[in-house]
Design a protein around this motif. Sequence first.
Motif, PDB file in Angstrom:
ATOM      1  N   GLY A   1      37.644  40.533  37.690  1.00 40.73           N
ATOM      2  CA  GLY A   1      39.260  39.799  37.842  1.00 40.73           C
ATOM      3  C   GLY A   1      40.122  40.927  38.345  1.00 40.73           C
ATOM      4  O   GLY A   1      40.565  41.034  39.323  1.00 40.73           O
ATOM      5  N   MET A   2      39.301  42.440  38.022  1.00 39.19           N
ATOM      6  CA  MET A   2      40.219  43.812  38.845  1.00 39.19           C
ATOM      7  C   MET A   2      39.493  43.990  40.096  1.00 39.19           C
ATOM      8  O   MET A   2      40.215  44.282  41.383  1.00 39.19           O
ATOM      9  CB  MET A   2      40.134  45.109  37.949  1.00 39.19           C
ATOM     10  CG  MET A   2      40.166  45.164  36.668  1.00 39.19           C
ATOM     11  SD  MET A   2      42.686  46.003  37.242  1.00 39.19           S
ATOM     12  CE  MET A   2      42.539  45.550  35.474  1.00 39.19           C
TER      13      MET A   2
ATOM     14  N   GLU B   1      48.254  33.789  37.113  1.00 37.22           N
ATOM     15  CA  GLU B   1      48.922  34.443  38.148  1.00 37.22           C
ATOM     16  C   GLU B   1      48.545  35.272  38.873  1.00 37.22           C
ATOM     17  O   GLU B   1      49.500  35.498  40.102  1.00 37.22           O
ATOM     18  CB  GLU B   1      48.287  36.072  37.219  1.00 37.22           C
ATOM     19  CG  GLU B   1      49.019  36.647  35.887  1.00 37.22           C
ATOM     20  CD  GLU B   1      48.101  37.782  35.633  1.00 37.22           C
ATOM     21  OE1 GLU B   1      48.941  38.097  34.249  1.00 37.22           O
ATOM     22  OE2 GLU B   1      47.802  38.938  36.025  1.00 37.22           O
ATOM     23  N   LEU B   2      47.530  34.760  39.730  1.00 40.04           N
ATOM     24  CA  LEU B   2      46.805  34.804  40.898  1.00 40.04           C
ATOM     25  C   LEU B   2      47.677  33.842  41.436  1.00 40.04           C
ATOM     26  O   LEU B   2      48.095  33.960  42.883  1.00 40.04           O
ATOM     27  CB  LEU B   2      45.762  34.368  40.997  1.00 40.04           C
ATOM     28  CG  LEU B   2      44.870  34.532  41.987  1.00 40.04           C
ATOM     29  CD1 LEU B   2      44.900  35.853  43.529  1.00 40.04           C
ATOM     30  CD2 LEU B   2      43.045  33.317  42.501  1.00 40.04           C
TER      31      LEU B   2
ATOM     32  N   ASP C   1      33.317  36.369  46.511  1.00 35.06           N
ATOM     33  CA  ASP C   1      33.250  36.276  45.143  1.00 35.06           C
ATOM     34  C   ASP C   1      32.710  37.649  44.425  1.00 35.06           C
ATOM     35  O   ASP C   1      32.445  37.307  43.379  1.00 35.06           O
ATOM     36  CB  ASP C   1      32.220  34.675  45.024  1.00 35.06           C
ATOM     37  CG  ASP C   1      31.976  34.212  43.870  1.00 35.06           C
ATOM     38  OD1 ASP C   1      32.683  34.682  42.626  1.00 35.06           O
ATOM     39  OD2 ASP C   1      30.550  33.963  43.686  1.00 35.06           O
ATOM     40  N   GLU C   2      31.728  37.860  45.467  1.00 34.45           N
ATOM     41  CA  GLU C   2      31.013  38.829  44.997  1.00 34.45           C
ATOM     42  C   GLU C   2      31.625  40.181  44.903  1.00 34.45           C
ATOM     43  O   GLU C   2      31.878  40.762  45.728  1.00 34.45           O
ATOM     44  CB  GLU C   2      29.232  38.706  45.512  1.00 34.45           C
ATOM     45  CG  GLU C   2      29.749  38.959  47.214  1.00 34.45           C
ATOM     46  CD  GLU C   2      28.798  38.267  47.734  1.00 34.45           C
ATOM     47  OE1 GLU C   2      27.304  38.792  47.200  1.00 34.45           O
ATOM     48  OE2 GLU C   2      28.747  37.395  48.667  1.00 34.45           O
ATOM     49  N   ASN C   3      30.855  41.096  44.866  1.00 31.11           N
ATOM     50  CA  ASN C   3      31.101  43.300  44.869  1.00 31.11           C
ATOM     51  C   ASN C   3      30.572  43.327  46.080  1.00 31.11           C
ATOM     52  O   ASN C   3      29.431  43.259  46.729  1.00 31.11           O
ATOM     53  CB  ASN C   3      30.689  43.772  43.705  1.00 31.11           C
ATOM     54  CG  ASN C   3      31.297  44.940  43.694  1.00 31.11           C
ATOM     55  OD1 ASN C   3      32.583  45.912  44.506  1.00 31.11           O
ATOM     56  ND2 ASN C   3      30.081  45.753  43.865  1.00 31.11           N
TER      57      ASN C   3
ATOM     58  N   THR D   1      38.837  31.971  42.118  1.00 32.36           N
ATOM     59  CA  THR D   1      39.577  32.718  40.071  1.00 32.36           C
ATOM     60  C   THR D   1      37.827  32.149  39.751  1.00 32.36           C
ATOM     61  O   THR D   1      38.001  32.174  38.336  1.00 32.36           O
ATOM     62  CB  THR D   1      40.200  31.389  40.301  1.00 32.36           C
ATOM     63  OG1 THR D   1      39.114  30.163  41.059  1.00 32.36           O
ATOM     64  CG2 THR D   1      41.388  31.104  41.266  1.00 32.36           C
ATOM     65  N   SER D   2      36.963  32.056  40.042  1.00 30.04           N
ATOM     66  CA  SER D   2      35.097  31.804  39.044  1.00 30.04           C
ATOM     67  C   SER D   2      34.759  32.639  38.400  1.00 30.04           C
ATOM     68  O   SER D   2      35.370  34.424  39.234  1.00 30.04           O
ATOM     69  CB  SER D   2      34.098  31.377  40.330  1.00 30.04           C
ATOM     70  OG  SER D   2      33.723  32.344  40.811  1.00 30.04           O
TER      71      SER D   2
END
Lengths: 289, 204, 125
Positions: free
Chosen positions: A133-134, A167-168, A83-85, A157-158
């Motif tokens: 999203g990217m 799309e995912l 979920d996180e970068n 998807t959050s």
Amino acid sequence: MENVIELQHINKSFNGFQVKDLSIAVKKGYVTGFIGGNGAGKSTTIKLIMNLLQQDSGSISIFGMNYMQHEKEIKQRIGFVYDENIFYENLTLKEMKKIIQPAYKNWDDKAFQYFVDQFELPLNKKMKTLSKGMKMKASLTFALAHHAELIIMDEPTSGLDPIFRRELLNILHDLMQNGDKTIFFSTHITTDLDRIADYITFIQNGKHMFTKEFYKIEEEYAIVKGTLDLLDRETEQEFIAIRKTNSGFEALTAHKNRVANLFGDTVILENPTLEDIMYYSKKGGELYV
Amino acid sequence: MYSLIRKDFLLQKHIVLLYIAILLLFSLFVEASVYVGFIFSLSFIMSACSLDEKDNINILLNSLPYTRKEIVASKYIGALLFTLLFVIVMYVGDFLVNGNNGLLLLKEVMLILGLVMITTSFLLPFLYKFKMQYLHMAMVGVVVIYLLTISFFIKNLHDVIRALTLKILALQEIQLYFFAMLIIVILYIGSWLLSIRIYERKVF
Amino acid sequence: MQIIISNSSKEPIYEQIYAQIKKLIITGELQEGQSLPSMRQLAKDLEISVITTKRAYEELEKNGFIYSIVGKGSFISEQNMEMVKERKMKAIEEKLVAAIQNSKEMGISLAELKEMLTLLYMEDE
């Protein structure tokens, strides 16, 4: 059927979160949706599966191997989306690739390029400038470029818009075509699961509530609506939790057929959503604890 | 694990090039080569650590097929390799500028390496246990103690250190060198094992 | 093979698939030996989970409409098709017999009954 992930009697407490005697099995070749409210222990469980946390007791087996002896073999075969970068913010995707690629024996540069093109990812922009999203697509690209057999996603998807979520799901459907991949993903956007999840694993307060085929949930559970005079001590036993108002009651049952026989036409039975099940289970849990 | 060291290099490749350029320049004024080598090596090692310090980077590294032992090992081995790299650069620079007669002594090389190893031995376990911000606090503390020392207790500390360095460099007994190196290596390995212990218990 | 499923229907999705494939087999649109799309392909096309199509195929197989060969896929079976047709014919026969009996009780003639049947049949077209 073969299990890719097996958690047995896991106990773990940390940072105020607790996982209690958790046993979960994830079947090979299928998509398992992992649901539960905030603080239910989803992230903790995923971290345990990724060996980012070690259990206090119990055993974890991935591809039939344990982390003590086979950490690298296991992780070679896992792709992860968090979920996180998790990228170095000042690097570009191309530079991140240079760092991640040498870690994997099965790295497939063509596959990497294919998904970069397909997801329209910019290779030369810094990671910090990419949208959520990217970054998610970038994580997925890394997972797919080393042909991971098990893809673990924590809330993928959050924060994504509905079009991209759709799309995912298409991408995931494509992945599932040859049946040798397994996907385990946690989410609280339960409608995403309707289209893709084969199994649902539901945890609450660090405890495993159930793992079921998605269609079985519809067969077993029902939302029951009726008038208050139908309720008494005996009939209330059939419900996980009941919401009473002046205009009647609404309740969740895990014994759809029994309730249908018991009440006949006097009640309305509806298929519950996963959200209904989560909501009423939490309510029921509070009642009985 | 080699790829983890390569990662540290890639992450700071611009800095590495800059350092090398500066080191070559320094060779023109060869004076403080031991300190320069030490400071440059150490600052490189520290910035490699601070880049990897964030929880999310730890999550990335630990999700990739590396063991925690390897992640720690990459820092300890990397520290030696990067120091060697800088020393070689200095050596080459020195050779180009001063020719044969100005060569860095092997002793100086050993001294740089020894100093880096001692400092790293203390810093890495500290960094694995705490965050960089605590290190900054600790550094401030050290500087305060240092300032207090030179202003109240040993007023000529600088000269003492310089004299000590010269004394060490002037030492002829090879056994003594060997003995000191041995102690440093043991310290380094001890620190390494301690870091593994700390890092293996870390949660992200 | 065309299958249309409704997400808002009360009928479970696997039952919708089951019923539609069964109909295609009975009406002869799918013939003996013809292959079905793989479970995973069908799941992707319908945007539903694999386990749902798997359940539908399992039910079809259990009731003899299709058979599966590991690694090759699922195919329409034959003898059971005849059985299905026979079974259906029998069911129709039974209902007609009941209708005839009722007609006789009411004193309705064969001609009248035929007329009624024709009318009803056309109406439904």
